[in-house]
Design a protein around this motif. Structure first.
Motif, PDB file in Angstrom:
ATOM      1  N   HIS A 248      28.536  75.486  47.330  1.00 59.22           N
ATOM      2  CA  HIS A 248      30.191  76.105  47.965  1.00 59.22           C
ATOM      3  C   HIS A 248      30.285  77.440  47.169  1.00 59.22           C
ATOM      4  CE1 HIS A 248      31.822  73.603  50.876  1.00 59.22           C
ATOM      5  NE2 HIS A 248      31.367  72.176  49.892  1.00 59.22           N
ATOM      6  N   LEU A 249      29.756  77.514  45.807  1.00 59.00           N
ATOM      7  CA  LEU A 249      29.893  78.760  45.184  1.00 59.00           C
ATOM      8  C   LEU A 249      28.938  79.525  45.588  1.00 59.00           C
ATOM      9  CD1 LEU A 249      30.227  77.541  41.431  1.00 59.00           C
ATOM     10  CD2 LEU A 249      31.939  78.281  43.087  1.00 59.00           C
ATOM     11  N   LEU A 250      27.471  79.185  46.077  1.00 58.48           N
ATOM     12  CA  LEU A 250      26.775  80.396  46.805  1.00 58.48           C
ATOM     13  C   LEU A 250      27.158  80.786  47.846  1.00 58.48           C
ATOM     14  CD1 LEU A 250      23.092  78.548  45.847  1.00 58.48           C
ATOM     15  CD2 LEU A 250      24.001  80.851  45.315  1.00 58.48           C
ATOM     16  N   CYS A 251      27.735  80.087  48.918  1.00 60.87           N
ATOM     17  CA  CYS A 251      28.588  80.318  50.060  1.00 60.87           C
ATOM     18  C   CYS A 251      29.304  81.453  49.812  1.00 60.87           C
ATOM     19  CB  CYS A 251      28.721  79.145  50.844  1.00 60.87           C
ATOM     20  SG  CYS A 251      27.529  77.896  51.486  1.00 60.87           S
ATOM     21  N   ALA A 252      30.200  81.229  48.936  1.00 57.01           N
ATOM     22  CA  ALA A 252      31.073  82.336  48.509  1.00 57.01           C
ATOM     23  C   ALA A 252      30.705  83.691  48.054  1.00 57.01           C
ATOM     24  CB  ALA A 252      32.083  81.831  47.380  1.00 57.01           C
ATOM     25  N   LEU A 253      29.291  83.665  47.738  1.00 53.98           N
ATOM     26  CA  LEU A 253      28.723  84.773  47.354  1.00 53.98           C
ATOM     27  C   LEU A 253      27.723  85.489  48.290  1.00 53.98           C
ATOM     28  CD1 LEU A 253      27.628  83.825  43.710  1.00 53.98           C
ATOM     29  CD2 LEU A 253      29.342  85.457  44.316  1.00 53.98           C
ATOM     30  N   VAL A 254      27.067  84.664  49.198  1.00 53.38           N
ATOM     31  CA  VAL A 254      26.120  85.380  50.331  1.00 53.38           C
ATOM     32  C   VAL A 254      26.818  85.175  51.573  1.00 53.38           C
ATOM     33  CG1 VAL A 254      24.126  84.580  51.533  1.00 53.38           C
ATOM     34  CG2 VAL A 254      24.231  83.926  49.097  1.00 53.38           C
ATOM     35  N   PRO A 255      26.915  86.369  51.950  1.00 51.07           N
ATOM     36  CA  PRO A 255      27.630  86.691  53.274  1.00 51.07           C
ATOM     37  C   PRO A 255      26.894  86.413  54.716  1.00 51.07           C
ATOM     38  CG  PRO A 255      26.998  88.829  52.531  1.00 51.07           C
ATOM     39  CD  PRO A 255      26.442  87.683  51.663  1.00 51.07           C
ATOM     40  N   HIS A 256      26.184  85.278  54.834  1.00 47.34           N
ATOM     41  CA  HIS A 256      25.636  84.792  55.870  1.00 47.34           C
ATOM     42  C   HIS A 256      26.041  83.379  56.186  1.00 47.34           C
ATOM     43  CE1 HIS A 256      23.214  88.567  55.704  1.00 47.34           C
ATOM     44  NE2 HIS A 256      23.104  88.418  54.449  1.00 47.34           N
ATOM     45  N   PRO A 257      25.688  82.926  57.494  1.00 43.05           N
ATOM     46  CA  PRO A 257      26.245  81.397  57.881  1.00 43.05           C
ATOM     47  C   PRO A 257      24.783  80.772  57.218  1.00 43.05           C
ATOM     48  CG  PRO A 257      25.696  82.943  59.788  1.00 43.05           C
ATOM     49  CD  PRO A 257      25.554  83.857  58.552  1.00 43.05           C
ATOM     50  N   VAL A 258      25.160  79.358  57.021  1.00 44.27           N
ATOM     51  CA  VAL A 258      24.346  78.474  56.502  1.00 44.27           C
ATOM     52  C   VAL A 258      23.628  77.880  57.662  1.00 44.27           C
ATOM     53  CG1 VAL A 258      24.158  76.394  55.355  1.00 44.27           C
ATOM     54  CG2 VAL A 258      25.515  78.125  54.360  1.00 44.27           C
ATOM     55  N   ASP A 259      22.401  77.643  57.708  1.00 40.30           N
ATOM     56  CA  ASP A 259      21.558  77.014  58.988  1.00 40.30           C
ATOM     57  C   ASP A 259      21.171  75.525  58.381  1.00 40.30           C
ATOM     58  OD1 ASP A 259      21.400  79.385  60.573  1.00 40.30           O
ATOM     59  OD2 ASP A 259      19.529  79.948  59.917  1.00 40.30           O
ATOM     60  N   GLY A 260      21.291  75.260  57.161  1.00 42.74           N
ATOM     61  CA  GLY A 260      20.961  73.935  56.739  1.00 42.74           C
ATOM     62  C   GLY A 260      21.230  73.946  55.676  1.00 42.74           C
ATOM     63  N   CYS A 261      21.052  72.557  54.951  1.00 48.35           N
ATOM     64  CA  CYS A 261      21.050  72.289  53.389  1.00 48.35           C
ATOM     65  C   CYS A 261      20.699  70.988  53.423  1.00 48.35           C
ATOM     66  CB  CYS A 261      22.322  72.191  53.062  1.00 48.35           C
ATOM     67  SG  CYS A 261      23.741  71.022  53.766  1.00 48.35           S
ATOM     68  N   SER A 262      20.576  70.716  51.972  1.00 53.05           N
ATOM     69  CA  SER A 262      19.937  69.317  51.330  1.00 53.05           C
ATOM     70  C   SER A 262      20.371  69.254  49.994  1.00 53.05           C
ATOM     71  CB  SER A 262      18.387  69.092  51.361  1.00 53.05           C
ATOM     72  OG  SER A 262      17.801  67.964  50.825  1.00 53.05           O
TER      73      SER A 262
ATOM     74  N   LEU B  32      20.226  75.382  50.226  1.00 50.74           N
ATOM     75  CA  LEU B  32      20.696  75.827  51.299  1.00 50.74           C
ATOM     76  C   LEU B  32      20.069  76.833  52.165  1.00 50.74           C
ATOM     77  CD1 LEU B  32      24.281  76.752  49.538  1.00 50.74           C
ATOM     78  CD2 LEU B  32      23.822  75.194  51.655  1.00 50.74           C
ATOM     79  N   ASP B  33      20.072  76.745  53.566  1.00 49.66           N
ATOM     80  CA  ASP B  33      19.305  77.959  54.318  1.00 49.66           C
ATOM     81  C   ASP B  33      20.135  78.605  54.901  1.00 49.66           C
ATOM     82  OD1 ASP B  33      17.102  76.223  53.900  1.00 49.66           O
ATOM     83  OD2 ASP B  33      17.447  74.721  55.521  1.00 49.66           O
ATOM     84  N   PHE B  34      20.325  80.097  54.626  1.00 48.83           N
ATOM     85  CA  PHE B  34      21.071  80.811  55.128  1.00 48.83           C
ATOM     86  C   PHE B  34      20.375  81.539  56.386  1.00 48.83           C
ATOM     87  CE2 PHE B  34      22.710  80.619  50.812  1.00 48.83           C
ATOM     88  CZ  PHE B  34      23.968  80.376  50.911  1.00 48.83           C
ATOM     89  N   HIS B  35      21.124  82.174  57.255  1.00 45.28           N
ATOM     90  CA  HIS B  35      20.639  82.760  58.507  1.00 45.28           C
ATOM     91  C   HIS B  35      20.564  84.049  57.957  1.00 45.28           C
ATOM     92  CE1 HIS B  35      19.663  83.029  62.847  1.00 45.28           C
ATOM     93  NE2 HIS B  35      20.621  84.028  62.837  1.00 45.28           N
ATOM     94  N   MET B  36      19.311  84.548  57.884  1.00 48.12           N
ATOM     95  CA  MET B  36      19.196  85.716  57.282  1.00 48.12           C
ATOM     96  C   MET B  36      17.763  86.226  57.037  1.00 48.12           C
ATOM     97  SD  MET B  36      20.364  85.476  53.356  1.00 48.12           S
ATOM     98  CE  MET B  36      19.693  86.878  52.838  1.00 48.12           C
ATOM     99  N   THR B  37      17.309  87.229  57.087  1.00 51.20           N
ATOM    100  CA  THR B  37      15.785  87.725  57.001  1.00 51.20           C
ATOM    101  C   THR B  37      15.514  88.571  55.622  1.00 51.20           C
ATOM    102  OG1 THR B  37      16.021  89.644  58.429  1.00 51.20           O
ATOM    103  CG2 THR B  37      15.480  87.789  59.408  1.00 51.20           C
ATOM    104  N   GLU B  38      16.690  89.252  55.125  1.00 48.35           N
ATOM    105  CA  GLU B  38      16.310  90.335  53.992  1.00 48.35           C
ATOM    106  C   GLU B  38      16.400  89.025  53.009  1.00 48.35           C
ATOM    107  OE1 GLU B  38      20.899  90.301  55.038  1.00 48.35           O
ATOM    108  OE2 GLU B  38      19.095  90.401  56.127  1.00 48.35           O
ATOM    109  N   PRO B  39      15.777  89.574  51.477  1.00 43.66           N
ATOM    110  CA  PRO B  39      15.772  88.773  50.297  1.00 43.66           C
ATOM    111  C   PRO B  39      17.043  88.847  49.651  1.00 43.66           C
ATOM    112  CG  PRO B  39      14.308  90.538  50.189  1.00 43.66           C
ATOM    113  CD  PRO B  39      14.879  90.758  51.607  1.00 43.66           C
ATOM    114  N   LEU B  40      17.461  88.060  49.071  1.00 46.96           N
ATOM    115  CA  LEU B  40      18.672  87.731  48.242  1.00 46.96           C
ATOM    116  C   LEU B  40      18.461  88.582  46.911  1.00 46.96           C
ATOM    117  CD1 LEU B  40      19.976  84.255  48.925  1.00 46.96           C
ATOM    118  CD2 LEU B  40      21.002  86.420  49.545  1.00 46.96           C
ATOM    119  N   ASP B  41      19.298  89.105  46.232  1.00 48.41           N
ATOM    120  CA  ASP B  41      19.188  89.646  44.892  1.00 48.41           C
ATOM    121  C   ASP B  41      19.353  88.786  43.876  1.00 48.41           C
ATOM    122  OD1 ASP B  41      19.683  91.140  42.430  1.00 48.41           O
ATOM    123  OD2 ASP B  41      20.480  92.832  43.446  1.00 48.41           O
TER     124      ASP B  41
END
Length: 165
Positions: free
Chosen positions: A111-125, A133-142
């Motif tokens: 949940h903390l990661l979701c607060a920092l990454v401005p993309h929808p989540v496609d899946g998680c485990s 967490l799988d974010f719906h994005m193509t660019e790399p995270l910093d």
């Protein structure tokens, strides 16, 4: 239907319960502290302690396919003990608290990661050993920005609370 005690108190480690159904897939209880597999998070493991002291090892917990109740799935090698159980018998359902606590910590971290990454989540485990967490994005995270953001959120120490959606 199973009374889901974990929904009101995720720190509850055990409860008394009555067996409502036994079949080859597992045991259903009238109430439980075991969280079933769902939302990407692994189900709880633990034991069902019988009045005579025997313990049925529970390897996993799942929602019933019929939508009614929660199935406590026995560990391999428990077939004889499982076959001896009868509806109406009282048990103490006790989760593996250390495993549950790891699930809770990883769940909160996602949940903390979701607060920092401005993309929808496609899946998680979420398991006791890792969270993904799988974010719906193509660019790399910093990674440095995420690490700093997580450190900031943890340092601010907002209270962790729960609510069901």
């Amino acid at each position: 239907m199973t009374e889901e005690l974990f929904r009101e108190d995720a720190t509850l480690a055990e409860c008394e319960a009555a067996i409502t159904q036994v079949d080859p897939t597992g045991v259903r209880l009238d109430r439980t502290v075991f969280y079933p597999l769902g939302g990407g998070q692994a189900g709880d493991a633990g034991v069902l302690r019988l009045p005579d002291g025997r313990e049925l090892a529970i390897a996993d917990t799942r929602k019933g396919h019929d939508g009614l109740g929660i199935v406590h799935v026995p560990a391999p090698g428990q077939e004889v003990l499982l076959a001896s159980l009868r509806p109406g018998e009282r048990v103490v359902a006790r989760i593996d608290w250390q495993r549950r606590h790891r699930h809770m910590r990883f769940h909160t971290a996602t949940h903390l990661l979701c607060a920092l990454v401005p993309h929808p989540v496609d899946g998680c485990s979420i398991t006791a050993g890792y969270a993904r967490l799988d974010f719906h994005m193509t660019e790399p995270l910093d990674k440095e920005a995420l690490t700093a953001g997580l450190a900031r959120l943890v340092a601010e120490a907002p209270p962790v609370r729960h609510r069901w959606i």
